[in-house]
Design an enzyme around this catalytic site. Structure first.
Site, PDB file in Angstrom:
ATOM      1  N   ARG A   1      -8.871  49.697   2.440  1.00 30.87           N
ATOM      2  CA  ARG A   1      -9.927  48.761   2.046  1.00 30.87           C
ATOM      3  C   ARG A   1      -9.523  48.015   0.786  1.00 30.87           C
ATOM      4  O   ARG A   1      -9.038  48.614  -0.167  1.00 30.87           O
ATOM      5  CB  ARG A   1     -11.225  49.525   1.797  1.00 30.87           C
ATOM      6  CG  ARG A   1     -12.019  49.724   3.064  1.00 30.87           C
ATOM      7  CD  ARG A   1     -13.238  50.556   2.825  1.00 30.87           C
ATOM      8  NE  ARG A   1     -14.150  49.987   1.821  1.00 30.87           N
ATOM      9  CZ  ARG A   1     -15.400  50.377   1.696  1.00 30.87           C
ATOM     10  NH1 ARG A   1     -15.898  51.294   2.491  1.00 30.87           N
ATOM     11  NH2 ARG A   1     -16.178  49.836   0.770  1.00 30.87           N
TER      12      ARG A   1
ATOM     13  N   LYS B   1     -21.945  58.866   3.299  1.00 34.55           N
ATOM     14  CA  LYS B   1     -23.142  58.465   4.049  1.00 34.55           C
ATOM     15  C   LYS B   1     -22.812  57.649   5.293  1.00 34.55           C
ATOM     16  O   LYS B   1     -23.516  57.740   6.300  1.00 34.55           O
ATOM     17  CB  LYS B   1     -24.176  57.755   3.164  1.00 34.55           C
ATOM     18  CG  LYS B   1     -23.694  56.503   2.459  1.00 34.55           C
ATOM     19  CD  LYS B   1     -24.756  56.000   1.508  1.00 34.55           C
ATOM     20  CE  LYS B   1     -24.348  54.679   0.872  1.00 34.55           C
ATOM     21  NZ  LYS B   1     -23.007  54.717   0.208  1.00 34.55           N
TER      22      LYS B   1
ATOM     23  N   ARG C   1     -17.184  50.049  -8.911  1.00 35.54           N
ATOM     24  CA  ARG C   1     -18.258  50.181  -7.908  1.00 35.54           C
ATOM     25  C   ARG C   1     -19.194  51.338  -8.279  1.00 35.54           C
ATOM     26  O   ARG C   1     -20.400  51.252  -8.086  1.00 35.54           O
ATOM     27  CB  ARG C   1     -17.663  50.385  -6.509  1.00 35.54           C
ATOM     28  CG  ARG C   1     -16.952  49.131  -6.013  1.00 35.54           C
ATOM     29  CD  ARG C   1     -16.235  49.368  -4.703  1.00 35.54           C
ATOM     30  NE  ARG C   1     -17.169  49.506  -3.616  1.00 35.54           N
ATOM     31  CZ  ARG C   1     -17.079  50.409  -2.646  1.00 35.54           C
ATOM     32  NH1 ARG C   1     -16.083  51.257  -2.637  1.00 35.54           N
ATOM     33  NH2 ARG C   1     -17.969  50.451  -1.708  1.00 35.54           N
TER      34      ARG C   1
ATOM     35  N   ARG D   1      -9.766  58.682   0.108  1.00 38.60           N
ATOM     36  CA  ARG D   1      -9.996  57.478   0.891  1.00 38.60           C
ATOM     37  C   ARG D   1      -8.954  56.407   0.599  1.00 38.60           C
ATOM     38  O   ARG D   1      -8.569  55.646   1.466  1.00 38.60           O
ATOM     39  CB  ARG D   1     -11.411  56.948   0.598  1.00 38.60           C
ATOM     40  CG  ARG D   1     -11.842  55.904   1.567  1.00 38.60           C
ATOM     41  CD  ARG D   1     -13.338  55.736   1.563  1.00 38.60           C
ATOM     42  NE  ARG D   1     -13.724  54.736   0.591  1.00 38.60           N
ATOM     43  CZ  ARG D   1     -14.990  54.389   0.377  1.00 38.60           C
ATOM     44  NH1 ARG D   1     -15.972  54.978   1.013  1.00 38.60           N
ATOM     45  NH2 ARG D   1     -15.288  53.461  -0.496  1.00 38.60           N
TER      46      ARG D   1
ATOM     47  N   ARG E   1     -29.741  48.153  -1.864  1.00 37.26           N
ATOM     48  CA  ARG E   1     -28.921  48.633  -2.976  1.00 37.26           C
ATOM     49  C   ARG E   1     -29.545  48.275  -4.317  1.00 37.26           C
ATOM     50  O   ARG E   1     -28.991  48.641  -5.353  1.00 37.26           O
ATOM     51  CB  ARG E   1     -27.538  47.968  -2.905  1.00 37.26           C
ATOM     52  CG  ARG E   1     -26.434  48.859  -2.336  1.00 37.26           C
ATOM     53  CD  ARG E   1     -25.187  48.002  -2.311  1.00 37.26           C
ATOM     54  NE  ARG E   1     -23.957  48.733  -2.324  1.00 37.26           N
ATOM     55  CZ  ARG E   1     -23.241  49.039  -1.233  1.00 37.26           C
ATOM     56  NH1 ARG E   1     -23.685  48.728  -0.049  1.00 37.26           N
ATOM     57  NH2 ARG E   1     -22.094  49.652  -1.360  1.00 37.26           N
TER      58      ARG E   1
HETATM   59  P1  AMP Z   1     -19.945  49.457   1.353  1.00 40.54           P
HETATM   60  O1  AMP Z   1     -19.040  49.470   2.540  1.00 40.54           O
HETATM   61  O2  AMP Z   1     -21.365  49.826   1.695  1.00 40.54           O
HETATM   62  O3  AMP Z   1     -19.405  50.285   0.233  1.00 40.54           O
HETATM   63  O4  AMP Z   1     -20.012  47.951   0.832  1.00 40.54           O
HETATM   64  C1  AMP Z   1     -18.851  47.247   0.429  1.00 40.54           C
HETATM   65  C2  AMP Z   1     -19.223  46.078  -0.455  1.00 40.54           C
HETATM   66  O5  AMP Z   1     -20.045  45.153   0.270  1.00 40.54           O
HETATM   67  C3  AMP Z   1     -20.022  46.410  -1.702  1.00 40.54           C
HETATM   68  O6  AMP Z   1     -19.218  46.853  -2.764  1.00 40.54           O
HETATM   69  C4  AMP Z   1     -20.670  45.062  -1.992  1.00 40.54           C
HETATM   70  O7  AMP Z   1     -19.721  44.151  -2.535  1.00 40.54           O
HETATM   71  C5  AMP Z   1     -21.020  44.566  -0.595  1.00 40.54           C
HETATM   72  N1  AMP Z   1     -22.359  45.027  -0.179  1.00 40.54           N
HETATM   73  C6  AMP Z   1     -22.650  45.808   0.902  1.00 40.54           C
HETATM   74  N2  AMP Z   1     -23.961  46.026   0.991  1.00 40.54           N
HETATM   75  C7  AMP Z   1     -24.532  45.375  -0.040  1.00 40.54           C
HETATM   76  C8  AMP Z   1     -25.878  45.250  -0.510  1.00 40.54           C
HETATM   77  N3  AMP Z   1     -26.902  45.846   0.118  1.00 40.54           N
HETATM   78  N4  AMP Z   1     -26.087  44.503  -1.633  1.00 40.54           N
HETATM   79  C9  AMP Z   1     -25.075  43.898  -2.261  1.00 40.54           C
HETATM   80  N5  AMP Z   1     -23.799  43.990  -1.890  1.00 40.54           N
HETATM   81  C10 AMP Z   1     -23.510  44.721  -0.787  1.00 40.54           C
END
Ligand code: AMP
Length: 198
Positions: free
Chosen positions: A144, A24, A155, A138, A99
């Protein structure tokens, strides 16, 4: 809840939903560029705060590293500040937010305060085996901190428990669309554009 009438090529206010690894973020970048709207990736914003060593970064770093969610309240603060920036005036894509159902409720009221609503929600679907393959790829491509096997699996669990219920929350409202996330980036992007009629 979703204002389908307001869907306009240059004024999308979209939420992108889907499990980690579904692609996404890549699709959000492409669509934001095509439509000239803001791409708001909460994950990228938080990682940036971590790398700059800000107070926010220090608070969220251990949570990100463990694959846990940051609190709803903190995320809402971060996103409502971001939505005030000028680049969001012509539209935005929220990638990684909301989320949780609580975040979705908070988003609705934050947008409502400005007299706007979402124009749509795009849910990306991918078979579990394809998802696993993408996450594995990835691991070797991106460095990361939350991309170790254990954290990736965690996750996914957290996604299933806390974020998957959002699909039922938004499904059925006008402006909700599902996009098959399998295949090449360009194929998915074509499907996305078709589904959005652009
Ligand atoms: P992402 O890059 O979107 O996969 O986000 C990486 C990490 O950031 C997630 O695993 C969470 O630890 C944190 N994170 C990002 N967006 C949110 C959200 N909307 N609510 C809670 N944690 C978030």
């Amino acid at each position: 809840m979703i204002d389908a009438q307001a869907v306009d090529k240059y004024d999308f206010r979209l939420v992108f939903l889907g499990p980690p690894g579904v692609g996404k973020g890549t699709q959000a970048k492409l669509l934001a560029k095509k439509c000239g709207i803001a791409h708001i990736s909460t994950g990228e914003m938080l990682r940036d705060a971590v790398s700059r060593g800000t107070d926010l970064g220090k608070r969220v770093e251990p949570l990100i590293a463990a694959g846990e969610y940051v609190s709803d309240e903190l995320m809402c603060e971060v996103v409502s500040e971001r939505l005030k920036r000028e680049d969001c005036a012509r539209g935005f894509i929220l990638d990684g937010f909301p989320r949780t159902v609580a975040q979705a409720e908070m988003l609705k009221s934050v947008l409502g305060e400005s007299g706007i609503s979402l124009s749509g929600v795009v849910c990306f679907d991918l078979l579990r085996e394809d998802l696993q393959a993408r996450l594995e790829a990835r691991r070797s491509l991106e460095a990361r901190a939350d991309d170790s096997v254990e954290v990736q699996l965690h996750r996914l669990e957290v996604y299933n428990e806390k974020t998957a219920p959002l699909i039922a929350y938004y499904e059925g409202a006008s402006g909700f669309i599902r996009v098959n996330g399998s295949g090449e980036v360009d194929d998915v992007f074509n499907r996305l554009c078709c589904a959005l009629s652009i």
